[in-house]
Scaffold this motif. Sequence first.
Motif, PDB file in Angstrom:
ATOM      1  N   GLY A 134      38.893  31.355  27.089  1.00 26.62           N
ATOM      2  CA  GLY A 134      39.011  30.806  28.436  1.00 26.62           C
ATOM      3  C   GLY A 134      39.890  31.648  29.333  1.00 26.62           C
ATOM      4  O   GLY A 134      39.532  31.924  30.496  1.00 26.62           O
ATOM      5  N   ALA A 135      41.044  32.079  28.830  1.00 24.41           N
ATOM      6  CA  ALA A 135      41.942  32.908  29.634  1.00 24.41           C
ATOM      7  C   ALA A 135      41.294  34.251  29.979  1.00 24.41           C
ATOM      8  O   ALA A 135      41.427  34.752  31.107  1.00 24.41           O
ATOM      9  CB  ALA A 135      43.253  33.122  28.877  1.00 24.41           C
ATOM     10  N   THR A 136      40.575  34.823  29.038  1.00 21.92           N
ATOM     11  CA  THR A 136      39.894  36.097  29.301  1.00 21.92           C
ATOM     12  C   THR A 136      38.828  35.940  30.383  1.00 21.92           C
ATOM     13  O   THR A 136      38.720  36.768  31.306  1.00 21.92           O
ATOM     14  CB  THR A 136      39.261  36.628  28.015  1.00 21.92           C
ATOM     15  N   PHE A 137      38.046  34.876  30.300  1.00 26.79           N
ATOM     16  CA  PHE A 137      36.978  34.651  31.282  1.00 26.79           C
ATOM     17  C   PHE A 137      37.549  34.441  32.681  1.00 26.79           C
ATOM     18  O   PHE A 137      37.086  35.059  33.653  1.00 26.79           O
ATOM     19  CB  PHE A 137      36.148  33.431  30.861  1.00 26.79           C
ATOM     20  N   SER A 138      38.538  33.566  32.816  1.00 28.83           N
ATOM     21  CA  SER A 138      39.112  33.308  34.138  1.00 28.83           C
ATOM     22  C   SER A 138      39.786  34.556  34.710  1.00 28.83           C
ATOM     23  O   SER A 138      39.715  34.815  35.922  1.00 28.83           O
ATOM     24  CB  SER A 138      40.116  32.159  34.051  1.00 28.83           C
ATOM     25  N   GLY A 139      40.438  35.349  33.865  1.00 28.44           N
ATOM     26  CA  GLY A 139      41.042  36.593  34.341  1.00 28.44           C
ATOM     27  C   GLY A 139      40.011  37.577  34.857  1.00 28.44           C
ATOM     28  O   GLY A 139      40.217  38.221  35.896  1.00 28.44           O
ATOM     29  N   ILE A 140      38.879  37.696  34.157  1.00 23.76           N
ATOM     30  CA  ILE A 140      37.823  38.612  34.602  1.00 23.76           C
ATOM     31  C   ILE A 140      37.266  38.159  35.948  1.00 23.76           C
ATOM     32  O   ILE A 140      37.028  38.985  36.858  1.00 23.76           O
ATOM     33  CB  ILE A 140      36.709  38.691  33.541  1.00 23.76           C
ATOM     34  N   VAL A 141      37.055  36.848  36.106  1.00 24.78           N
ATOM     35  CA  VAL A 141      36.524  36.342  37.372  1.00 24.78           C
ATOM     36  C   VAL A 141      37.494  36.636  38.515  1.00 24.78           C
ATOM     37  O   VAL A 141      37.087  37.071  39.611  1.00 24.78           O
ATOM     38  CB  VAL A 141      36.242  34.833  37.257  1.00 24.78           C
ATOM     39  N   ALA A 142      38.801  36.399  38.281  1.00 20.78           N
ATOM     40  CA  ALA A 142      39.792  36.662  39.338  1.00 20.78           C
ATOM     41  C   ALA A 142      39.819  38.138  39.709  1.00 20.78           C
ATOM     42  O   ALA A 142      39.890  38.492  40.899  1.00 20.78           O
ATOM     43  CB  ALA A 142      41.176  36.199  38.871  1.00 20.78           C
ATOM     44  N   VAL A 143      39.738  39.020  38.726  1.00 26.17           N
ATOM     45  CA  VAL A 143      39.753  40.459  39.006  1.00 26.17           C
ATOM     46  C   VAL A 143      38.495  40.877  39.774  1.00 26.17           C
ATOM     47  O   VAL A 143      38.558  41.690  40.715  1.00 26.17           O
ATOM     48  CB  VAL A 143      39.894  41.244  37.689  1.00 26.17           C
ATOM     49  N   LEU A 144      37.338  40.341  39.411  1.00 28.66           N
ATOM     50  CA  LEU A 144      36.101  40.697  40.112  1.00 28.66           C
ATOM     51  C   LEU A 144      36.130  40.232  41.566  1.00 28.66           C
ATOM     52  O   LEU A 144      35.685  40.959  42.477  1.00 28.66           O
ATOM     53  CB  LEU A 144      34.901  40.087  39.384  1.00 28.66           C
ATOM     54  N   VAL A 145      36.637  39.004  41.811  1.00 27.88           N
ATOM     55  CA  VAL A 145      36.725  38.527  43.193  1.00 27.88           C
ATOM     56  C   VAL A 145      37.666  39.414  43.999  1.00 27.88           C
ATOM     57  O   VAL A 145      37.387  39.769  45.153  1.00 27.88           O
ATOM     58  CB  VAL A 145      37.192  37.057  43.211  1.00 27.88           C
ATOM     59  N   ALA A 146      38.799  39.806  43.391  1.00 25.02           N
ATOM     60  CA  ALA A 146      39.727  40.697  44.094  1.00 25.02           C
ATOM     61  C   ALA A 146      39.094  42.060  44.346  1.00 25.02           C
ATOM     62  O   ALA A 146      39.307  42.675  45.406  1.00 25.02           O
ATOM     63  CB  ALA A 146      41.009  40.851  43.267  1.00 25.02           C
ATOM     64  N   LEU A 147      38.284  42.547  43.396  1.00 22.09           N
ATOM     65  CA  LEU A 147      37.609  43.833  43.573  1.00 22.09           C
ATOM     66  C   LEU A 147      36.626  43.784  44.734  1.00 22.09           C
ATOM     67  O   LEU A 147      36.566  44.702  45.564  1.00 22.09           O
ATOM     68  CB  LEU A 147      36.897  44.217  42.273  1.00 22.09           C
ATOM     69  N   VAL A 148      35.840  42.701  44.794  1.00 19.36           N
ATOM     70  CA  VAL A 148      34.866  42.574  45.872  1.00 19.36           C
ATOM     71  C   VAL A 148      35.555  42.373  47.216  1.00 19.36           C
ATOM     72  O   VAL A 148      35.116  42.877  48.251  1.00 19.36           O
ATOM     73  CB  VAL A 148      33.902  41.410  45.556  1.00 19.36           C
ATOM     74  N   ALA A 149      36.681  41.628  47.192  1.00 23.55           N
ATOM     75  CA  ALA A 149      37.335  41.263  48.447  1.00 23.55           C
ATOM     76  C   ALA A 149      38.142  42.411  49.033  1.00 23.55           C
ATOM     77  O   ALA A 149      38.019  42.723  50.229  1.00 23.55           O
ATOM     78  CB  ALA A 149      38.226  40.043  48.243  1.00 23.55           C
ATOM     79  N   ASP A 150      38.991  43.058  48.205  1.00 25.23           N
ATOM     80  CA  ASP A 150      39.952  44.025  48.750  1.00 25.23           C
ATOM     81  C   ASP A 150      39.940  45.394  48.079  1.00 25.23           C
ATOM     82  O   ASP A 150      40.783  46.223  48.408  1.00 25.23           O
ATOM     83  CB  ASP A 150      41.368  43.447  48.664  1.00 25.23           C
ATOM     84  N   GLY A 151      39.084  45.625  47.134  1.00 30.50           N
ATOM     85  CA  GLY A 151      38.998  46.955  46.555  1.00 30.50           C
ATOM     86  C   GLY A 151      39.751  47.102  45.240  1.00 30.50           C
ATOM     87  O   GLY A 151      40.306  46.155  44.678  1.00 30.50           O
ATOM     88  N   TRP A 152      39.787  48.367  44.776  1.00 32.32           N
ATOM     89  CA  TRP A 152      40.314  48.666  43.443  1.00 32.32           C
ATOM     90  C   TRP A 152      41.814  48.418  43.323  1.00 32.32           C
ATOM     91  O   TRP A 152      42.280  47.919  42.296  1.00 32.32           O
ATOM     92  CB  TRP A 152      40.030  50.136  43.096  1.00 32.32           C
ATOM     93  N   VAL A 153      42.570  48.750  44.323  1.00 32.75           N
ATOM     94  CA  VAL A 153      44.028  48.614  44.226  1.00 32.75           C
ATOM     95  C   VAL A 153      44.412  47.148  44.032  1.00 32.75           C
ATOM     96  O   VAL A 153      45.189  46.793  43.134  1.00 32.75           O
ATOM     97  CB  VAL A 153      44.706  49.202  45.479  1.00 32.75           C
ATOM     98  N   THR A 154      43.866  46.280  44.879  1.00 34.75           N
ATOM     99  CA  THR A 154      44.170  44.851  44.750  1.00 34.75           C
ATOM    100  C   THR A 154      43.667  44.302  43.416  1.00 34.75           C
ATOM    101  O   THR A 154      44.328  43.468  42.783  1.00 34.75           O
ATOM    102  CB  THR A 154      43.527  44.073  45.909  1.00 34.75           C
TER     103      THR A 154
END
Length: 445
Positions: free
Chosen positions: A322-342
């Motif tokens: 569960g922690a791995t899945f939620s972390g991946i989703v948060a990282v992907l949303v940040a990638l789409v929203a603000d790019g690689w640095v965020t």
Amino acid sequence: MSRIKRAAGRARKAWKALRENPYLEQIERARRRNEESELTLAIEAASEEDDPPAPDKPSAELDLVPYGMRVAGAWAWRIIAVSVVVLAFLYLADLLALVVIPILISLLLAAILQPFSALLVRWRVPRSLAAGLVLVAGLAAVAGILTGVITEFVDGVPELVENVQTGVGQIQVWAEKGPLHLTNAQIADFFAEIDTMVGNWFAENKENAAGTAVETAGAGVGVVFDILTGLFLVLFTTFFFIRDGHRIWRFVTAPLSGDARETFRAAGHASWRTLVSYTRATILVAFIDAVGIGLGLVILKIPLAIPLAALVFLTAFIPIIGATFSGIVAVLVALVADGWVTALIVLGIVIVVQQVESHLLQPLLLGRAVSVHPLAVILAIGAGLILAGIIGALIAVPLVAMANTAVRHLIRARPSARRGEPVEEDPDDPGGLLDPGPEPGAARA
């Protein structure tokens, strides 16, 4: 006269010599030994008459089988018998999944809510009223949280869609000016080919569209009916678990004999304590994870920060995965929203929070009472996913923790039961179901 005396003297000497003859002494000792041996044989014969007959010697065919092979065979048929029983139990549980799954979910909910009901009963509130109040309050809290999360999600979707469109445009620019050096025509042809493939698939399946729609509608009605039935069972089962959990367990163990009944009751009490400890610790850990990651997302101004924090809270009930899945989703949303640095910053926040959870919160809150090896956790989650999907993964680890506590309690109780001593409780694994006690009116009566 003197001759007679001399003859008598010689006779006495001869008799004395005859009595002191070593050969005669040896004969006498041999006679005594024979008498003693005959007496010993008689005693042994009498004792053998009282003893049970000796077992027959194994047959010649059995002697031809090596000892290790015989032991392996004995283990093999026992393992097969246990496996058949387990498979039959799982098959029956699958047939009654509409009843079994709500009961297991009710156990988790009762473990969360029952301590509050016990507190109200100690404040002289009737048991039925206390169980109803706690259940209604819990449902109201869940409904309020879900309403807030859904509202935030709906409000944040337009911004996320805009960011996705921007990200797709950036990918097209990179494909054109990056190392691929694709032209606008090639990119347009790529998307046109995807559109053609989708159109062809719909055209090929157009004939079955009507029948599929009817079947889908019927299946949808069945699914809705199953969900409503499950919710109904969860509500009522949770209410009675909160109110009469102790009495239900005493009724279940009543058919057992005296010593076995008390042992199994104590093991059930210890397992219940483990489940309560697990749910409390998991809720607290999930809340801390959601707050930590949610604050990071809010500070970075990531879209859907609140829904993502809620996702972290819900998936924390499934350890590791569960922690791995939620972390991946948060990282992907940040990638789409603000790019690689965020995205990298969000990844760092997720890793830090999860490390604090694994090395500080879990050992501190759960301790030895709910300790389960990580391999057992992974295998339990995998088996739960295969057997019952997400619900199976959710309830697999608490069930394994309860079974682990029950088995340890039964193993510890075995030597004490043989000696006739009461079973002592492990301070790291306390027993005793959280029974709020009798009704206030019954206590005075």
